[in-house]
Design an enzyme around this catalytic site. Sequence first.
Site: not given
Length: 591
Positions: A94-95, A91, A414, A371, A132
């Site tokens: 991303c978070h 996780c 992206h 990114h 998710m």
Amino acid sequence: MNSCIAPRKTALLSSLALSCVLAIGLALPAAAQSPSPSDVEKHKTTPGGKYEPSLDVLKEGELEAPGAKEGVPSLTQEEFNRANQIYFERCAGCHGVLRKGATGKALTTDVTRESGYEYLRDFINYGSPGGMPNWGTSGDMTEKDIDIMARYLLNEPTAPPEFGMAEMREAWKVYIPVEERPTEKMNDFDIENLFSVTLRDTGEIALIEGDSKKIVSVIKTGYAVHISRLSASGRYLFTIGRDAKINLIDLWMEEPKTVAELKVGSEARSVETSKMEGWEDKYAIAGSYWPPQYVIMDGATLEPLKVVSTRGMTYDTQEFHPEPRVAAIVASHYRPEFIVNVKETGKILLVDYQDIKNLKVTAIDAERFLHDGGFDSTGRYFLVAANARDKLAIVDTKEGRLVDVIESGGVKPHPGRGANIVHPTYGPVWVTSHLGDETVSLIGTDPEKNKEHAWKVVQTLEGQGGGSLFVKTHPESKHLYIDTPLNPEAEIASSVAVFKIADLTKEEPEYTVLPIGEWSGISEGVRRVVQGEFNRAGDEIWFSVWNAVDQESAIVVVDDKTLKMKHVIKDPRLKTPTGKFNVYNTRKDVY
């Protein structure tokens, strides 16, 4: 728009996306509730739900479990250690390591406690249409692990250990000193047409000859290598795993092997080498997600020389951010500088490596959540996606300044490195696809001969759908390729769309679908097709057919002139192939 791609403002904030490429910007409902049973089936087999990045953070040391708090479930030390491992492996990319949000939303206790244990447990189990993964129903997490994670998210996050110069020097290893290495190439490989292929889940790369299509070596590396980069001379290959381990591989040896390695933190994505004339092979640089910093190294030994933190103020709100992760790094061809992109503060750093003891850094205010990106066809202008803001930042590396920040034309750009083509109408353009929708955007890049089109989205194409990670072309190619490995439809995830560049003048250009997964001859799995890469000549393009580690994978080689299958590379060692990096094209920034 695909059903598994969330709208910009209307999905679920509390979902635990597994990596930054699946972060779709989620938002909490007004009242906490479990997912509808009707949603369960469509969460089970999405390609995105099978994407399994690992960040391997907790190998650096144990963290102390939080004490029990009133109304908050407690964890034993063993449970807390397990939860930390799962969180940082699944996780954090991303978070954020500190759970304060990154490309994905925050998972701090003010958010999670409002949702409650049952809500968190069910979302971890079933997933959501917003990206998710269905960790429970897919079998990737046990019921016990889901219970631990739901309780873990209700407790305050704890920061993992720092990783400074002392830790780096302890991790630094030189297996073969420079003076003991070959003074000339000792093998018969055509190094310039060699491919470095990431074997993602085995923590290896495969070196494959472009002509024979044979694996010449499989080399242990860091886990889930994110990129391979070449020294300016083409002799040394640098890989960096998501666990922040760098391998320096000497391609001149009779059998290429690792001659030095270094761990630069707990989690990382980027490595690059100096390319400016007179500085070739002198330095290398790597950027970390955790700790948020970059390190400059000796280019021939990986000796860490200078560590610089990226913690600081966001460019827009001028607020302190404790976790500004380093994303893409490229080396300027015009100045002795590294271009370092810092996600959370939205700053592009021009790091002058002429004097690293008195380091000069130009900080450019650009856009948050930078990114990946690449150069235009001249190598002068760098275009980078701020994907959570649906924007592109453009830097003039010759003059050392920001040119503009523009809308990308789609949802979650992206580009990888992007693709450079000469458009029949608009001249030189750079191309990006999008994670969040089917849009493929073409941006003018010639401010001299095509000034009226420069730094604008001059055309958008409609591809197969969302879930694209990479676009690809070559100066010798007449085609533009777009993959869609994270699309929820298996047929789309296992194929690529190809546009003829000459047809881009049409009002609605059509694309040809290449059934790469079908051509591979593999019948099991989703057969996600990802990251096309050309050979040096530009007459064939290679695609990875990426299955689970216990399933068969392959690489399919396509004839660029005929768009027909040319060859299928299969080998028991070819497990979970993803990124492919041709030595010449990577060294010369050809894309």
